[in-house]
Design a protein around this motif. Structure first.
Motif, PDB file in Angstrom:
ATOM      1  N   GLY A 144     -15.926  -8.505  17.586  1.00 17.81           N
ATOM      2  CA  GLY A 144     -15.280  -7.297  18.061  1.00 17.81           C
ATOM      3  C   GLY A 144     -14.025  -7.626  18.846  1.00 17.81           C
ATOM      4  N   GLY A 145     -13.480  -6.626  19.509  1.00 17.03           N
ATOM      5  CA  GLY A 145     -12.236  -6.777  20.228  1.00 17.03           C
ATOM      6  C   GLY A 145     -11.055  -6.558  19.302  1.00 17.03           C
ATOM      7  N   ASP A 146     -10.277  -5.504  19.524  1.00 14.75           N
ATOM      8  CA  ASP A 146      -9.143  -5.205  18.659  1.00 14.75           C
ATOM      9  C   ASP A 146      -7.904  -5.950  19.115  1.00 14.75           C
ATOM     10  N   GLY A 147      -7.153  -6.514  18.140  1.00 15.25           N
ATOM     11  CA  GLY A 147      -5.893  -7.169  18.420  1.00 15.25           C
ATOM     12  C   GLY A 147      -4.821  -6.672  17.482  1.00 15.25           C
ATOM     13  N   LEU A 148      -3.593  -6.636  17.952  1.00 17.57           N
ATOM     14  CA  LEU A 148      -2.476  -6.110  17.179  1.00 17.57           C
ATOM     15  C   LEU A 148      -1.789  -7.216  16.386  1.00 17.57           C
ATOM     16  N   VAL A 149      -1.410  -6.889  15.158  1.00 18.27           N
ATOM     17  CA  VAL A 149      -0.486  -7.710  14.366  1.00 18.27           C
ATOM     18  C   VAL A 149       0.785  -6.877  14.212  1.00 18.27           C
ATOM     19  N   PRO A 150       1.843  -7.146  14.982  1.00 17.38           N
ATOM     20  CA  PRO A 150       3.065  -6.329  14.902  1.00 17.38           C
ATOM     21  C   PRO A 150       3.696  -6.411  13.522  1.00 17.38           C
ATOM     22  N   VAL A 151       4.250  -5.291  13.060  1.00 21.55           N
ATOM     23  CA  VAL A 151       4.878  -5.260  11.750  1.00 21.55           C
ATOM     24  C   VAL A 151       6.051  -6.223  11.699  1.00 21.55           C
ATOM     25  N   SER A 152       6.668  -6.487  12.849  1.00 18.48           N
ATOM     26  CA  SER A 152       7.821  -7.380  12.887  1.00 18.48           C
ATOM     27  C   SER A 152       7.452  -8.821  12.580  1.00 18.48           C
ATOM     28  N   THR A 153       6.147  -9.144  12.567  1.00 25.39           N
ATOM     29  CA  THR A 153       5.722 -10.515  12.287  1.00 25.39           C
ATOM     30  C   THR A 153       5.214 -10.699  10.860  1.00 25.39           C
ATOM     31  N   LEU A 154       5.295  -9.648  10.060  1.00 27.30           N
ATOM     32  CA  LEU A 154       4.714  -9.716   8.717  1.00 27.30           C
ATOM     33  C   LEU A 154       5.656 -10.339   7.686  1.00 27.30           C
ATOM     34  N   GLY A 155       6.887 -10.585   8.042  1.00 26.29           N
ATOM     35  CA  GLY A 155       7.836 -11.157   7.098  1.00 26.29           C
ATOM     36  C   GLY A 155       9.181 -10.508   7.244  1.00 26.29           C
ATOM     37  N   ILE A 156      10.118 -10.916   6.410  1.00 22.69           N
ATOM     38  CA  ILE A 156      11.488 -10.436   6.560  1.00 22.69           C
ATOM     39  C   ILE A 156      11.712  -9.145   5.780  1.00 22.69           C
ATOM     40  N   GLU A 157      10.843  -8.853   4.828  1.00 27.35           N
ATOM     41  CA  GLU A 157      11.012  -7.600   4.089  1.00 27.35           C
ATOM     42  C   GLU A 157      10.571  -6.416   4.937  1.00 27.35           C
ATOM     43  N   ARG A 158      10.989  -5.222   4.503  1.00 24.35           N
ATOM     44  CA  ARG A 158      10.612  -4.000   5.197  1.00 24.35           C
ATOM     45  C   ARG A 158       9.232  -3.552   4.711  1.00 24.35           C
ATOM     46  N   PHE A 159       8.417  -3.081   5.663  1.00 26.08           N
ATOM     47  CA  PHE A 159       7.100  -2.538   5.319  1.00 26.08           C
ATOM     48  C   PHE A 159       7.105  -1.035   5.552  1.00 26.08           C
ATOM     49  N   HIS A 160       6.612  -0.318   4.549  1.00 22.35           N
ATOM     50  CA  HIS A 160       6.534   1.133   4.611  1.00 22.35           C
ATOM     51  C   HIS A 160       5.118   1.543   5.018  1.00 22.35           C
ATOM     52  N   TYR A 161       5.023   2.521   5.935  1.00 22.36           N
ATOM     53  CA  TYR A 161       3.720   3.009   6.394  1.00 22.36           C
ATOM     54  C   TYR A 161       3.321   4.232   5.586  1.00 22.36           C
ATOM     55  N   ASP A 162       2.173   4.145   4.928  1.00 25.94           N
ATOM     56  CA  ASP A 162       1.627   5.278   4.184  1.00 25.94           C
ATOM     57  C   ASP A 162       0.501   5.896   4.998  1.00 25.94           C
ATOM     58  N   GLU A 163       0.760   7.087   5.530  1.00 27.36           N
ATOM     59  CA  GLU A 163      -0.189   7.710   6.452  1.00 27.36           C
ATOM     60  C   GLU A 163      -1.487   8.108   5.771  1.00 27.36           C
ATOM     61  N   ALA A 164      -1.397   8.608   4.544  1.00 23.92           N
ATOM     62  CA  ALA A 164      -2.599   9.090   3.856  1.00 23.92           C
ATOM     63  C   ALA A 164      -3.619   7.974   3.658  1.00 23.92           C
ATOM     64  N   SER A 165      -3.124   6.803   3.230  1.00 24.13           N
ATOM     65  CA  SER A 165      -4.048   5.689   2.987  1.00 24.13           C
ATOM     66  C   SER A 165      -4.176   4.756   4.179  1.00 24.13           C
ATOM     67  N   GLN A 166      -3.424   5.061   5.246  1.00 26.88           N
ATOM     68  CA  GLN A 166      -3.413   4.210   6.432  1.00 26.88           C
ATOM     69  C   GLN A 166      -3.146   2.760   6.029  1.00 26.88           C
ATOM     70  N   SER A 167      -1.988   2.561   5.409  1.00 25.56           N
ATOM     71  CA  SER A 167      -1.625   1.242   4.881  1.00 25.56           C
ATOM     72  C   SER A 167      -0.184   0.915   5.228  1.00 25.56           C
ATOM     73  N   LEU A 168       0.096  -0.365   5.338  1.00 25.37           N
ATOM     74  CA  LEU A 168       1.457  -0.884   5.395  1.00 25.37           C
ATOM     75  C   LEU A 168       1.723  -1.587   4.071  1.00 25.37           C
ATOM     76  N   ILE A 169       2.827  -1.201   3.404  1.00 23.82           N
ATOM     77  CA  ILE A 169       3.099  -1.702   2.058  1.00 23.82           C
ATOM     78  C   ILE A 169       4.481  -2.341   2.044  1.00 23.82           C
ATOM     79  N   GLY A 170       4.547  -3.594   1.621  1.00 19.45           N
ATOM     80  CA  GLY A 170       5.826  -4.276   1.518  1.00 19.45           C
ATOM     81  C   GLY A 170       6.667  -3.684   0.408  1.00 19.45           C
ATOM     82  N   GLU A 171       7.937  -3.298   0.735  1.00 17.09           N
ATOM     83  CA  GLU A 171       8.769  -2.622  -0.250  1.00 17.09           C
ATOM     84  C   GLU A 171       9.182  -3.542  -1.389  1.00 17.09           C
ATOM     85  N   GLU A 172       9.274  -4.844  -1.135  1.00 10.75           N
ATOM     86  CA  GLU A 172       9.696  -5.764  -2.179  1.00 10.75           C
ATOM     87  C   GLU A 172       8.505  -6.437  -2.857  1.00 10.75           C
ATOM     88  N   SER A 173       7.575  -6.922  -2.043  1.00 11.53           N
ATOM     89  CA  SER A 173       6.462  -7.700  -2.598  1.00 11.53           C
ATOM     90  C   SER A 173       5.282  -6.845  -3.016  1.00 11.53           C
TER      91      SER A 173
END
Length: 801
Positions: free
Chosen positions: A696-725
């Motif tokens: 347990g214990g929640d920890g954050l992974v900031p979107v700024s650390t996921l890579g150099i591409e832009r990540f789009h947030y999809d609210e319906a599916s609660q997902s972060l999706i890489g626009e390129e990959s």
């Protein structure tokens, strides 16, 4: 009160200015808050006279004659402003009592202000803060509530940090609340040193808000400090007044009035509790019903400590118990609702000791239905206090987990432990446990037919050594023995509610209302992303959610969907109006089984005493109140009491949860840098949260650390999706992450991808060339550092989210 008319001065230190005495008289007698503007208007001051007045008021403040209240109004030093912030410190009968939240009159204690709430029901509790209009009455003060304030403006808790500057060292209080990102400059450090955990009183307004250290709490990382942090943060009463301790010692010596109790000492009644239980307030017994009219059925008894015999209405014990509302359980300590003389001794059902009990006698038919019930005051003697693991091992000897083998050996009496468990040689397996198990199978059958909400969510257990250091953090096992005790307790709680309803007696119900339409709509959208259809027009029952859980095919999604279902539920509360218990699928439900640690149960016991004429003889000690029934005051204020103890319950839950988070972070601090198995628990535009599997214990992974591409947030599916990959991070997903930070003070964690952070090549469009040619990298979000190195805002497409 008429507005004071103060004669204009004939002479003063400056032409036209009132004297100090006239200013004090005006601000004291005025029926409205009196600031510089009101004083100038009263004395007809204009132009330069107003400037001189400002200097005079500052001199009077420096001399300790007056003080300023919120809104720049003045009051006499040592008095209470006309409009001010008050903090509730006691509930005296019906009436809350408060003190000024800010008090700087040296050598003079803050006055106690009685809160008047004519025509409204008070839901104020100890520790609440209010904005109030005050007035003097007689030799004291009263106040009228204007509005209740948020608790976030209370004392600041944090750790002292030192910072060198050109003017010498400066000190900051760094907050230990992971939701509070603000650090406070210290205006008065007192005797605190860097590294000390302190409480501080904020002053001023952002961004120039400072803190004066008011209390030193010690080393924040010392063993057993994490619970102390929660106790102070949430204002949980942690010390019993001498009056209450004396009262507990006095009543603990009361004769059990055995002649007026049903004697159940001949029955092999046992208590089954956690191995680390701090108190024992319930015990159980069952046997086949010999009545031919109930063939295949059972008789059962749930015996509960008779706390109402000791804690009587109106006593110091009762007032303190109501002020606490419930016991609070931390890994390293318990903050009990009642003093240890009762909670750990006279009201704790210990094996081999005669104890006063309230007994719920139940008749259960072959289908597990509750046919009848009766309540008595009894005298019991527990045969054994058995841990859940021991009971489970004894009943499933062919399927014993290795860690339960030792417990089973002890239970079976090998070595020197037989006398401890069964001093009279009773075969506890055959005469106590087996009938309980057989009867429970009937109760379980009825429960399955009722279809209550079945959410199998893990509960974390922190194990400490004798010095308070962490030995392990693990998910608490869920055994049949746990379900057995739960089902007996639920049956007794239902019996208590129905028994009081039958007599038209007051009931403090445990209410759990159905989910709101808004939450169901949000759940519908979430379930749709998993291909699960959820119709809003249907009649929603607990079984509706159970069917959803059975549709989940992948183990990855199941925990997260159960958590989303849990979040869609309303919060249970206490009230004298019955609205049923949705989660348990019950029409009438009241808490009867834990009066040692819940004030609601104590009220139910008192109501049963009155409804079924179970009063005890008047005690010889005249200092002990005569009655053990529900008092007239309790009867008329049940709704208010229900609101208060519901608040205290939520306070305890938050404090317990935060403390567990701090222990988990401390346990994981030694694993910083390691790659750990995790599961994503939530996704937001700024990143996703993950929890360590099994801990347990929640920890954050900031979107700024996921890579150099832009990540789009999809609210319906609660997902972060890489626009390129097309790389996707969604709720419930299992993945390995590197633990980048574990902060025991805040209980917060921070993770990053195993490759590291902020330097990943752009995926999907080839590597970034060092000569600057080729496609330009797209950033996951422009990262802006906040003050003093804290993370700032993450912007997407030029818009702040």
């Amino acid at each position: 009160m008429a507005k004071a008319k103060i004669s204009k001065p004939k002479s003063s230190t400056k032409p036209g200015l009132p004297t100090r005495e006239q200013i004090i008289a005006f601000i004291t007698e005025s029926d409205q808050p009196a600031g510089k503007r009101e004083i100038a208007r009263e004395f007809g001051l204009k132009g330069n006279e107003k400037i001189a007045l400002k200097a005079l008021l500052k001199d009077m403040s420096d001399e300790g004659l007056i003080d300023s209240a919120p809104g720049r109004a003045f009051h006499k030093m040592g008095g209470v402003p006309k409009v001010t912030v008050l903090r509730i410190v006691n509930i005296d009968g019906d009436q809350p009592v408060a003190v000024p939240d800010r008090w700087e009159a040296e050598g003079k204690p803050p006055p106690h202000v009685r809160i008047l709430e004519k025509g409204r029901k008070s839901a104020l509790g100890v520790g609440d803060r209010i904005l109030a209009r005050t007035e003097e009455r007689g030799s004291g003060y009263v106040a009228h509530v204007m509005k209740k304030l948020q608790a976030s403006a209370d004392l600041v808790m944090g750790v002292i940090e030192q910072e060198e500057s050109s003017r010498g060292p400066r000190y900051w209080v760094r907050s230990i609340d992971k939701r509070q990102r603000h650090d406070y400059l210290v205006s008065d450090i007192g005797e605190a040193k860097p590294g000390d955990l302190v409480l501080g009183e904020p002053s001023g307004r952002p961004p120039r808000q400072m803190v004066r250290v008011t209390q030193i709490l010690g080393d924040p990382l010392a063993p057993k400090s994490f619970s102390l942090i929660a106790i102070n943060k949430y204002g949980i009463p942690n010390h019993f007044p001498e009056e209450v301790l004396d009262d507990a010692e006095r009543v603990s010596k009361l004769d059990l009035a055995a002649d007026h109790r049903e004697d159940l000492r001949g029955l092999p009644i046992i208590a089954i509790d956690p191995v680390d239980a701090r108190d024992f307030d319930d015990a159980v017994w069952a046997a086949p019903d010999e009545d031919s009219a109930n063939a295949g059925g059972y008789q059962a008894i749930v015996a509960i400590a008779d706390v109402s015999f000791y804690v009587r209405p109106g006593s110091a014990l009762d007032r303190q118990a109501r002020k606490r509302g419930n016991s609070v359980y931390f890994p390293d300590r318990v903050v009990p609702m009642l003093p240890h003389a009762l909670s750990s001794d006279k009201c704790s059902l210990k094996a081999g000791e005669d104890r006063a009990a309230m007994a719920c006698h139940m008749v259960i038919d072959k289908n597990g239905q509750l046919k009848s019930w009766r309540f008595t005051r009894a005298l019991i003697r527990i045969r054994a206090n058995i841990p859940y693991e021991v009971a489970q091992a004894a009943m499933t000897p062919d399927d014993v987990a290795p860690e339960h083998r030792e417990a089973l050996d002890l239970f079976r009496g090998k070595g020197q432990h037989l006398d401890r468990l069964a001093p009279d040689g009773v075969d506890l397996v055959e005469q106590a446990l087996r009938p309980l198990w057989d009867c429970w199978h009937l109760l379980a059958k009825a429960r399955d037919k009722r279809e209550p909400l079945e959410l199998d969510l893990p509960e974390r257990r922190v194990v400490l050594d004798d010095q308070g250091s962490i030995v392990s953090v693990a998910v608490r096992e869920r055994l049949d023995a746990h379900r057995l005790i739960e089902d007996y307790m639920i049956a007794a709680n239902v019996a208590a509610a129905k028994a009081l309803e039958a007599q038209k007696a007051p009931v403090m119900y445990r209410v759990h209302e159905p989910p709101s339409r808004e939450k169901l709509a949000a759940l519908k959208d979430y379930l749709a992303t998993h291909g699960i259809n959820f119709a809003l027009g249907q009649v929603v029952r607990p079984a509706t959610f159970n069917r959803i859980i059975t549709q989940i095919m992948t183990s990855d999604a199941k925990p997260q969907i159960m958590e989303q279902i849990l979040r869609s539920q309303t919060q249970a509360y206490y009230a004298p109006q019955n609205a049923g218990h949705f989660g348990l699928a019950l029409g009438s439900y009241a808490h009867f089984t834990s009066p040692i640690r819940r004030y609601a149960d104590l009220l139910v016991h008192r109501s049963l005493v009155g409804a079924y004429h179970l009063e005890m003889p008047t005690p010889a000690d005249k200092q002990v109140p005569r009655t053990t029934t529900l008092s007239g005051d309790d009867y008329t204020r049940l709704a208010v009491i229900g609101e208060l103890i519901s608040q205290y319950e939520r306070r305890a839950m938050e404090a317990e949860r935060e403390t567990i988070d701090r222990y988990v972070a401390a346990f994981l601090a030694e694993k910083v840098g390691q790659i750990l198995p995790t599961r994503i628990t939530g996704v937001q535009p700024f990143g996703f949260f993950a929890t360590v599997e099994g801990l347990g214990g929640d920890g954050l992974v900031p979107v700024s650390t996921l890579g150099i591409e832009r990540f789009h947030y999809d609210e319906a599916s609660q997902s972060l999706i890489g626009e390129e990959s097309g790389d996707t991070y969604h709720s419930g997903q299992r993945l390995e992450l590197r633990l980048a930070e574990a902060n025991p003070l805040t209980g917060s964690l921070r993770f990053e991808l195993p490759e590291g952070a902020n330097h990943l090549p752009m995926r999907g469009r080839g590597p970034v060339r060092r000569d600057g040619k080729g496609p330009k990298p797209k950033m996951a979000g422009k990262y802006k550092a906040g003050p003093r190195g804290r993370p700032g805002n993450i912007r997407h497409q030029g818009r702040k989210r």
